[in-house]
Write an enzyme that holds these catalytic residues in place. Structure first.
Site, PDB file in Angstrom:
ATOM      1  N   ASN A   1      -4.050   9.593  -6.991  1.00  0.00           N
ATOM      2  CA  ASN A   1      -2.839  10.419  -7.053  1.00  0.00           C
ATOM      3  C   ASN A   1      -1.567   9.603  -6.847  1.00  0.00           C
ATOM      4  OD1 ASN A   1      -4.101  13.194  -7.181  1.00  0.00           O
ATOM      5  ND2 ASN A   1      -5.009  12.473  -5.270  1.00  0.00           N
TER       6      ASN A   1
ATOM      7  N   ASP B   1       0.874  -1.161   0.000  1.00  0.00           N
ATOM      8  CA  ASP B   1       0.000   0.000   0.000  1.00  0.00           C
ATOM      9  C   ASP B   1       0.920   1.221   0.000  1.00  0.00           C
ATOM     10  OD1 ASP B   1      -2.311   1.607   0.257  1.00  0.00           O
ATOM     11  OD2 ASP B   1      -2.098   1.641   2.437  1.00  0.00           O
TER      12      ASP B   1
ATOM     13  N   ASP C   1      -1.326  -0.762   6.327  1.00  0.00           N
ATOM     14  CA  ASP C   1      -1.409  -0.161   7.661  1.00  0.00           C
ATOM     15  C   ASP C   1      -2.847   0.015   8.130  1.00  0.00           C
ATOM     16  OD1 ASP C   1      -2.032   2.009   5.850  1.00  0.00           O
ATOM     17  OD2 ASP C   1      -1.695   3.378   7.535  1.00  0.00           O
TER      18      ASP C   1
ATOM     19  N   ASP D   1      -0.062   4.998   1.292  1.00  0.00           N
ATOM     20  CA  ASP D   1      -0.204   5.916   2.413  1.00  0.00           C
ATOM     21  C   ASP D   1      -0.169   5.175   3.738  1.00  0.00           C
ATOM     22  OD1 ASP D   1      -0.232   8.556   2.981  1.00  0.00           O
ATOM     23  OD2 ASP D   1      -2.349   8.893   2.584  1.00  0.00           O
TER      24      ASP D   1
ATOM     25  N   SER E   1      -5.582   5.382  -4.083  1.00  0.00           N
ATOM     26  CA  SER E   1      -5.439   6.798  -4.411  1.00  0.00           C
ATOM     27  C   SER E   1      -5.237   7.005  -5.907  1.00  0.00           C
ATOM     28  CB  SER E   1      -4.245   7.395  -3.658  1.00  0.00           C
ATOM     29  OG  SER E   1      -3.999   8.716  -4.097  1.00  0.00           O
TER      30      SER E   1
END
Length: 237
Positions: free
Chosen positions: A123, A13, A175, A15, A121
């Site tokens: 982004n 992942d 996370d 973030d 995301s």
């Protein structure tokens, strides 16, 4: 669940795992919520971890069930939030990688493992570029093509398929609880980062990526972890 042997791929992942733009998301979502007269704090923000943009917006707007939003209005609000977030991303750079992130990517590559990114995301490619780690990845799942967000396993299954590796030979690193659930639903070994008690079902929980290697037992900086089904008991950090 033991680590896969062989382990042929690691799927990260973004973030909260490789970098932390969560505070930037928090600021952008809070500004939008406040402009709509809706409450938004750190506790509410925790509910958005691992949830895609439109799903996050839906949770925020649900606080005012009396108001009905058209799809056009929802898209406009999501676009407004994202524009604010992208402005905040302007200062992001390699120094914003989380502890051990760069080393983990280098270690996986040196060990001959395939590497993918499974972030919801839109982004993500921009963030990878700003962090200077785009070239570490063999594949980045295009979040815009997903039909279902985490905890559905679609994004991890897509990553494994793109890498040409069976899910059972992959390690997923997350996370957020929704991410851990997605990894397990995909039939992969789940490594959680952060507080062990908040990551039910993870096969292993680490405090950071420092010392992480994609081989059995080759990791450092474990987090406190309760023993129980689906959880590896590790020593305190």
């Amino acid at each position: 669940m033991p680590r896969p042997d062989p382990c042929r791929a690691v799927i990260f992942d973004l973030d909260g795992v490789l970098t932390d733009t969560a505070h930037l998301h928090f600021l952008a979502w809070r500004a939008l919520a406040e402009s709509l007269g809706l409450p938004f704090d750190e506790a509410f923000n925790e509910r958005l971890k691992g949830v895609d943009r439109m799903g996050s917006l839906a949770l925020i707007l649900a606080q005012d069930p009396a108001r009905r939003w058209t799809e056009t209005e929802r898209l406009a609000l999501a676009t407004r939030k994202n524009a604010h977030y992208q402005r905040l991303l302007g200062g992001l750079g390699p120094g914003d990688l989380l502890p051990g992130a760069a080393e983990a990517l280098t270690t996986c590559r040196a060990a001959g493992k395939r590497i993918a990114l499974a972030s919801v995301s839109h982004n993500a490619p921009t963030v990878l570029q700003r962090l200077g780690i785009t070239d570490h990845f063999d594949h980045v799942v295009d979040a815009r093509t997903l039909h279902r967000s985490k905890p559905d396993p679609e994004i991890f299954l897509r990553a494994a398929a793109a890498l040409g590796v069976p899910p059972a030979e992959c390690i997923g690193v997350e996370d957020a609880q929704a991410g851990i659930d997605a990894i397990k639903a995909a039939g992969m070994y789940a490594v959680g980062l952060g507080r062990a008690g908040a990551l039910r079902g993870a096969d292993e929980v680490l405090a950071t990526l420092r010392g992480f290697e994609p081989s059995e037992g080759a990791h450092l900086a474990p987090a406190h972890s309760p023993s129980g089904p689906g959880m590896r008991k590790v020593a305190p950090a």
